[in-house]
Design a protein around this motif. Structure first.
Motif, short mmCIF file in Angstrom:
data_model
loop_
_atom_site.label_atom_id
_atom_site.label_comp_id
_atom_site.label_asym_id
_atom_site.label_seq_id
_atom_site.Cartn_x
_atom_site.Cartn_y
_atom_site.Cartn_z
N ARG A 13 -24.38 -56.37 5.25
CA ARG A 13 -23.71 -56.65 3.97
C ARG A 13 -24.11 -58.03 3.44
N GLU A 16 -27.66 -58.00 2.15
CA GLU A 16 -27.73 -57.39 0.83
C GLU A 16 -27.35 -58.41 -0.26
N ARG A 20 -29.82 -59.89 -3.12
CA ARG A 20 -29.45 -59.79 -4.53
C ARG A 20 -29.56 -61.17 -5.21
N VAL A 57 -31.67 -52.94 6.56
CA VAL A 57 -31.06 -52.98 5.23
C VAL A 57 -31.61 -51.84 4.37
N THR A 58 -32.91 -51.63 4.45
CA THR A 58 -33.53 -50.54 3.68
C THR A 58 -32.98 -49.19 4.12
N ARG A 60 -30.14 -48.54 5.58
CA ARG A 60 -28.73 -48.45 5.17
C ARG A 60 -28.63 -48.04 3.70
N TRP A 61 -29.47 -48.64 2.86
CA TRP A 61 -29.46 -48.34 1.44
C TRP A 61 -29.86 -46.88 1.20
N ARG A 64 -27.16 -44.18 2.27
CA ARG A 64 -25.89 -44.06 1.52
C ARG A 64 -25.77 -42.74 0.79
N LYS A 97 -27.49 -46.50 -8.76
CA LYS A 97 -28.00 -47.72 -8.11
C LYS A 97 -28.85 -48.54 -9.08
N LEU A 104 -30.53 -55.59 -7.19
CA LEU A 104 -30.68 -55.05 -5.85
C LEU A 104 -31.62 -53.84 -5.84
N TYR A 108 -34.90 -53.42 -3.54
CA TYR A 108 -35.17 -52.31 -2.65
C TYR A 108 -36.49 -51.62 -2.96
#
Length: 195
Positions: A13, A16, A20, A57-58, A60-61, A64, A97, A104, A108
């Motif tokens: 988190r 991210e 950003r 992180v990638t 996780r994105w 989602r 998104k 963000l 990504y």
């Protein structure tokens, strides 16, 4: 009372937020640690390298959207309806998104270029979900039997709808007629699969 232990989710988190704020070129593990109020060594206990952190992180994105899509793919009801809901949910998730968090989203896009293996696994998972829908439709007689086989048909559906989920098309998603175009392509794809 001692502070709550730092979890990988906390780090993701914070990463991210840092991405950003600074973008992928300037964001560092030190920035993430600073945002969490810990040393960068603490972050490295969970993620051994900056590349590993960026991959997580990638992933996780990308993940989602997959939960909702998986539920649609394995759900009940006619295959054509599930396929339409699946395509609509994928487009909505990607567009949301891009529109709600453009900074963000742009970040990504850069990370996805770095994490081609992660993106390839994600695409394979999505094509697998489409394959399951097509196989169910063929088993029920709703969709025509192959050729092509279900996995090849799923890849074709994914490619045919790419302008509604591939990030490089994000600039087109705010066009006034994009929803109409999506409906037309979706209907055409489903019609092409029917028995």
């Amino acid at each position: 009372m001692p502070p709550e232990p730092l979890t990988p989710e906390d780090i993701l988190r914070a990463t991210e937020d840092v991405l950003r704020r600074y973008g992928p070129a300037k964001a560092t593990v030190v920035d993430v640690a600073r945002a969490l109020g810990v040393s960068h060594g603490t972050v490295y206990r969970h993620f051994r390298t900056k590349a590993e952190l960026r991959e997580a992180v990638t992933r996780r994105w990308l993940d989602r959207a997959t939960g909702e899509l998986a539920a649609i793919a394995t759900g009940e009801g006619p295959a054509a309806g599930r396929l339409e809901r699946w395509l609509r949910a994928l487009f909505a998730a990607k567009r949301r998104k891009a529109v709600e968090d453009p900074e963000l989203f742009a970040t990504y896009q850069v990370l996805a270029q770095e994490q081609r293996e992660t993106v390839s696994r994600h695409i394979a998972e999505l094509v697998g979900q489409l394959t399951a829908i097509i196989e169910a439709g063929r088993a029920s007689g709703e969709f025509a039997a192959g050729p092509p086989d279900a996995p090849a048909a799923a890849r074709a559906v994914f490619r045919a709808t790419a302008s509604f989920h591939k990030p490089s098309h994000a600039a087109e998603w705010s066009a006034p007629d994009v929803q109409e175009s999506f409906e037309a392509v979706s209907a055409l794809v489903i019609r092409g699969l029917r028995a």
